[in-house]
Scaffold this motif. Structure first.
Motif, PDB file in Angstrom:
ATOM      1  N   ASP A  27      20.740  29.102  52.387  1.00 23.33           N
ATOM      2  CA  ASP A  27      22.002  29.366  51.668  1.00 23.33           C
ATOM      3  C   ASP A  27      21.819  30.375  50.537  1.00 23.33           C
ATOM      4  O   ASP A  27      22.606  30.382  49.567  1.00 23.33           O
ATOM      5  CB  ASP A  27      22.607  28.075  51.112  1.00 23.33           C
ATOM      6  CG  ASP A  27      22.957  27.092  52.206  1.00 23.33           C
ATOM      7  OD1 ASP A  27      23.306  27.539  53.316  1.00 23.33           O
ATOM      8  OD2 ASP A  27      22.871  25.867  51.956  1.00 23.33           O
ATOM      9  N   ASP A  42      30.936  33.359  45.791  1.00 28.43           N
ATOM     10  CA  ASP A  42      30.561  32.814  47.090  1.00 28.43           C
ATOM     11  C   ASP A  42      31.780  32.589  47.984  1.00 28.43           C
ATOM     12  O   ASP A  42      31.728  32.808  49.202  1.00 28.43           O
ATOM     13  CB  ASP A  42      29.808  31.494  46.907  1.00 28.43           C
ATOM     14  CG  ASP A  42      28.359  31.721  46.503  1.00 28.43           C
ATOM     15  OD1 ASP A  42      27.876  32.848  46.667  1.00 28.43           O
ATOM     16  OD2 ASP A  42      27.706  30.776  46.006  1.00 28.43           O
ATOM     17  N   SER A  46      22.436  34.813  44.834  1.00 27.16           N
ATOM     18  CA  SER A  46      22.650  33.372  44.784  1.00 27.16           C
ATOM     19  C   SER A  46      21.450  32.698  45.432  1.00 27.16           C
ATOM     20  O   SER A  46      21.143  32.975  46.618  1.00 27.16           O
ATOM     21  CB  SER A  46      23.937  32.982  45.518  1.00 27.16           C
ATOM     22  OG  SER A  46      24.069  31.569  45.583  1.00 27.16           O
ATOM     23  N   ARG A  59      21.940  34.307  49.127  1.00 22.70           N
ATOM     24  CA  ARG A  59      22.742  35.482  49.452  1.00 22.70           C
ATOM     25  C   ARG A  59      22.480  36.588  48.442  1.00 22.70           C
ATOM     26  O   ARG A  59      22.202  36.332  47.272  1.00 22.70           O
ATOM     27  CB  ARG A  59      24.236  35.160  49.437  1.00 22.70           C
ATOM     28  CG  ARG A  59      24.671  34.134  50.457  1.00 22.70           C
ATOM     29  CD  ARG A  59      26.183  33.917  50.371  1.00 22.70           C
ATOM     30  NE  ARG A  59      26.641  32.875  51.281  1.00 22.70           N
ATOM     31  CZ  ARG A  59      26.671  31.573  50.979  1.00 22.70           C
ATOM     32  NH1 ARG A  59      26.288  31.162  49.772  1.00 22.70           N
ATOM     33  NH2 ARG A  59      27.093  30.697  51.871  1.00 22.70           N
ATOM     34  N   TRP A 116      29.276  31.671  38.237  1.00 23.77           N
ATOM     35  CA  TRP A 116      28.099  32.536  38.163  1.00 23.77           C
ATOM     36  C   TRP A 116      27.831  32.874  36.697  1.00 23.77           C
ATOM     37  O   TRP A 116      28.684  32.664  35.831  1.00 23.77           O
ATOM     38  CB  TRP A 116      28.285  33.802  38.998  1.00 23.77           C
ATOM     39  CG  TRP A 116      29.578  34.532  38.690  1.00 23.77           C
ATOM     40  CD1 TRP A 116      30.765  34.384  39.336  1.00 23.77           C
ATOM     41  CD2 TRP A 116      29.785  35.496  37.640  1.00 23.77           C
ATOM     42  NE1 TRP A 116      31.733  35.175  38.757  1.00 23.77           N
ATOM     43  CE2 TRP A 116      31.127  35.882  37.725  1.00 23.77           C
ATOM     44  CE3 TRP A 116      28.991  36.068  36.673  1.00 23.77           C
ATOM     45  CZ2 TRP A 116      31.701  36.815  36.856  1.00 23.77           C
ATOM     46  CZ3 TRP A 116      29.532  37.006  35.806  1.00 23.77           C
ATOM     47  CH2 TRP A 116      30.882  37.371  35.902  1.00 23.77           C
ATOM     48  N   THR A 176      32.169  34.276  51.659  1.00 26.06           N
ATOM     49  CA  THR A 176      32.274  33.435  52.856  1.00 26.06           C
ATOM     50  C   THR A 176      33.684  33.398  53.427  1.00 26.06           C
ATOM     51  O   THR A 176      33.890  32.869  54.531  1.00 26.06           O
ATOM     52  CB  THR A 176      31.822  32.003  52.542  1.00 26.06           C
ATOM     53  OG1 THR A 176      32.603  31.468  51.469  1.00 26.06           O
ATOM     54  CG2 THR A 176      30.353  31.996  52.157  1.00 26.06           C
ATOM     55  N   ARG A 205      23.434  31.374  40.466  1.00 27.39           N
ATOM     56  CA  ARG A 205      24.206  32.569  40.821  1.00 27.39           C
ATOM     57  C   ARG A 205      24.235  33.491  39.601  1.00 27.39           C
ATOM     58  O   ARG A 205      24.611  33.069  38.512  1.00 27.39           O
ATOM     59  CB  ARG A 205      25.626  32.182  41.229  1.00 27.39           C
ATOM     60  CG  ARG A 205      25.692  31.180  42.381  1.00 27.39           C
ATOM     61  CD  ARG A 205      27.135  30.771  42.643  1.00 27.39           C
ATOM     62  NE  ARG A 205      27.252  29.811  43.742  1.00 27.39           N
ATOM     63  CZ  ARG A 205      27.220  28.493  43.589  1.00 27.39           C
ATOM     64  NH1 ARG A 205      27.093  27.952  42.373  1.00 27.39           N
ATOM     65  NH2 ARG A 205      27.336  27.699  44.640  1.00 27.39           N
ATOM     66  N   GLN A 251      21.083  37.357  53.656  1.00 27.11           N
ATOM     67  CA  GLN A 251      21.188  35.923  53.439  1.00 27.11           C
ATOM     68  C   GLN A 251      19.941  35.233  54.003  1.00 27.11           C
ATOM     69  O   GLN A 251      19.242  35.790  54.854  1.00 27.11           O
ATOM     70  CB  GLN A 251      22.443  35.351  54.087  1.00 27.11           C
ATOM     71  CG  GLN A 251      22.536  35.522  55.588  1.00 27.11           C
ATOM     72  CD  GLN A 251      23.853  35.000  56.137  1.00 27.11           C
ATOM     73  OE1 GLN A 251      24.718  34.534  55.387  1.00 27.11           O
ATOM     74  NE2 GLN A 251      24.014  35.072  57.456  1.00 27.11           N
TER      75      GLN A 251
END
Length: 634
Positions: A353, A441, A256, A355, A456, A445, A176, A370
């Motif tokens: 997964d 994240d 990410s 993004r 990150w 989400t 990230r 994504q």
């Protein structure tokens, strides 16, 4: 000779207005030596337009140009740099903070360039990867459109005419990461020279295959965020996303990616294998690696078809052009270009997964993209691989080849696109104007997070990791090159032994041949022996006996000659003819006086010829036959 990390020599000016051209297609030293040979005059130095970010060389200003030129002819005499000499900054306008860069290999269509340095003696590889100043995360001097001007620290960018793009100098491959971009001029508000369109900015992330002469989001290799409408865009399809942004706004860029996939060691065609295909060359006086850029795949370009029709058909142009003869071409309708043996399109893998999100002045705009496409190359088909294996490089010349594997530079780069005179400034961290939350994240989400430390990393930390990866690949290549050299030396030793054995056998065969020829020559030079004992008939008659062919030869019965009266010549009894009449030695052919003188010998001779031949006469010698006392006839 230039010191390590020294600046390039300043531009040279010649008498009679002979100037060194910019962006030469041949190496600078070769061009300089050619001009010096043609002119034969002393060069005059021109003032330097702008300084280089690399450390200056105290001896470069007063150094001998001839020494520099001659040093280029020998690779070992070149300076061993750890920092690239370039670029040389040329200001776009007087007092401007934006510069053009010179004496570097700016990427062009199909090729890219990386600074290289000469390896010290003892290395098998001639060159290695080096850095260029400043050694921080910034925009790449080489990996950008030449219409994008930059500041000396590599963090400020300014556009030109039309949309042009630039990539940063380190890719993101996993984890990230976050950075900020401040819009100095953009959003269509900054008008220069009466342009209606104004200045616009698009920000995002792009792969190596994304073109630099267009905006981010032009195809499936990049994902962008527009300033005018706030749309997100990829494959040139804008979709509503966030709020618009313009001059003075700070845009946060977040990506990410899942952990990078390790290559399958049992699968030699796995695209995750690390393999380089690069050639060191001399470009404008600087050693660089020239690399064949990764091509766009037909699977990705097929996604750009807006018609919804099958890509196996192509229609005839609606307004056909006239031919040279003034006749219109025949119209046969759609042309079917489908090939029965055409390879099927391969599937485009994605990163699970993954993004991409953007922030405007610290405000999160949500997830923009994504499960983005994987940055690795598509698996090479057997048909294309076999077709490429048939191609052979010319002997002694190394040629570029497409690389279906990861060369260590694949990943997602920060991708900056500027339209007209838009200006931005990068902030790779670690200090940000609008720091994001510790767990981005969770914010994207909507899941609660109790993390107190950030999970990150700022992109400024990625540069040192990337260079460490490149130097590790250099070490691996050197180790493999030494192993290949050892194997080649061993194979050459075996081949040399085989050649020596073949040469030895060849020499022995030639020696035997020469000996046979010498014997044959000696036999031809030896004179033949004239002896009846060695005649072929002696083998049939018996060794030591006179040849039975003597009766056809006239012999001189002089003094000391051998009497052959008992020679086993045929008689008249056996042939039915009187031999004396034939030979000319009978009594009828003699004079009367001669008959009386030698009457006895003649009688003896004729009487002997009428007698039957003794069975032992063949075993007597001529001397024994002459000594026999034969009775005279009555």
């Amino acid at each position: 000779m230039l010191a390590e990390g020294s600046s390039p020599p300043p531009p040279e000016q010649y008498t009679d207005d002979v100037l060194v051209q910019e962006n030469l297609s041949v190496p600078v030293p070769t061009q300089l030596s050619t001009l010096l040979h043609q002119q034969g005059r002393k060069r005059k130095r021109a003032p330097v337009a702008a300084s280089s970010p690399a450390p200056s060389d105290p001896g470069s200003a007063s150094g001998n140009p001839t020494e520099l030129i001659s040093s280029r002819a020998d690779l070992s005499s070149r300076p061993q740099l750890s920092i690239s000499r370039g670029p040389v900054f040329v200001p776009t306008a007087e007092g401007s903070e934006y510069y053009k860069t010179d004496l570097i290999g700016v990427n062009r269509v199909g090729f890219r360039y990386v600074p290289a340095g000469i390896n010290p003696p003892g290395y098998t590889q001639p060159c290695r990867t080096i850095e260029s100043n400043p050694t921080t995360f910034r925009v790449s001097w080489e990996d950008r459109s030449p219409f994008i001007t930059v500041t000396k620290d590599g963090l400020g960018l300014q556009g030109g005419t039309g949309f042009r793009s630039a990539r940063c100098n380190a890719p993101i491959v996993e984890g990230r990461w976050y950075m900020e971009v401040k819009v100095v001029h953009g959003g269509g508000e900054h008008l220069v020279d009466g342009r209606r369109e104004g200045s616009h900015v698009r920000l995002g992330w792009g792969r190596r295959e994304a073109p630099l002469n267009g905006p981010v989001g032009l195809d499936g290799y990049s994902y962008g965020y527009r300033d005018k409408t706030g749309d997100k865009v990829t494959l040139s399809r804008p979709r509503p996303y966030g709020r618009p942004f313009g001059t003075g706004d700070v845009i946060g860029m977040y990506i990410s990616l899942p952990p990078r996939r390790e290559a399958n060691k049992k699968d030699p065609l796995d695209p995750a294998h690390i393999k380089r295909e690069r050639i060191p060359i001399d470009l404008k006086g600087q050693e660089v690696f020239e690399i064949l850029e990764y091509p766009q795949s037909k699977e990705m370009t097929s996604l750009m078809d807006y018609s919804g029709k099958s890509t196996n058909f192509s229609s005839v142009p609606s307004a056909p052009k006239k031919s040279a003869a003034g006749k219109l071409p025949e119209r046969g309708g759609p042309m079917n270009t489908t090939k029965s043996n055409a390879a099927p399109l391969r599937s485009l893998p994605t990163l699970a997964d993954s993004r991409i999100a953007f922030f405007v002045n610290g405000e999160c705009q949500g997830v923009a993209f994504q499960d983005i496409y994987d940055y690795l190359q598509l698996r090479q088909s057997d048909t294309s691989r076999k077709a490429k294996e048939k191609k052979r490089t010319r002997e002694g010349v190394k040629e570029h080849r497409e690389n279906p594997f990861n060369d260590g530079t694949l990943g997602y780069y920060p991708f900056i696109s500027l339209f007209n005179d838009a200006c931005v400034r990068l902030n790779p961290g670690p200090d940000f104007d609008f720091p994001p939350p510790p767990d981005i994240d969770a914010l994207l989400t909507g899941k609660p997070s109790e993390a107190t430390e950030r999970n990150w990393r700022p992109t400024c930390e990625r540069y040192s990791e990337f260079m460490a990866e490149q130097w590790a690949l250099d070490a691996l290549e050197e180790e493999e090159a030494r192993a290949d050299a050892s194997r080649a030396a061993a194979a050459e030793k075996v081949e040399a032994a085989k050649r020596a054995e073949r040469n030895k056998k060849r020499q022995q065969a030639e020696a035997r041949k020469r000996a046979k020829l010498a014997v044959a020559e000696q036999q031809r030079a030896t004179p033949a022996i004239d002896d009846d004992r060695f005649s072929p008939m002696s083998a049939m008659v018996g060794f030591g006996q006179p040849s039975p062919l003597r009766h056809g030869t006239i012999y001189d019965a002089g003094e000391g000659s051998v009497d052959h009266s008992y020679s086993p010549a045929p008689t008249f009894i056996s042939n039915g003819d009187f031999q004396g009449g034939q030979s000319g030695y009978n009594s009828d052919a003699m004079e009367p006086d001669e008959i009386g003188e030698d009457h006895g010998s003649a009688v003896r001779s004729s009487s002997y010829l009428t007698l039957p031949q003794s069975t032992h006469s063949a075993s007597r010698s001529p001397q024994e036959s002459a000594s026999l006392d034969l009775p005279r006839p009555e």
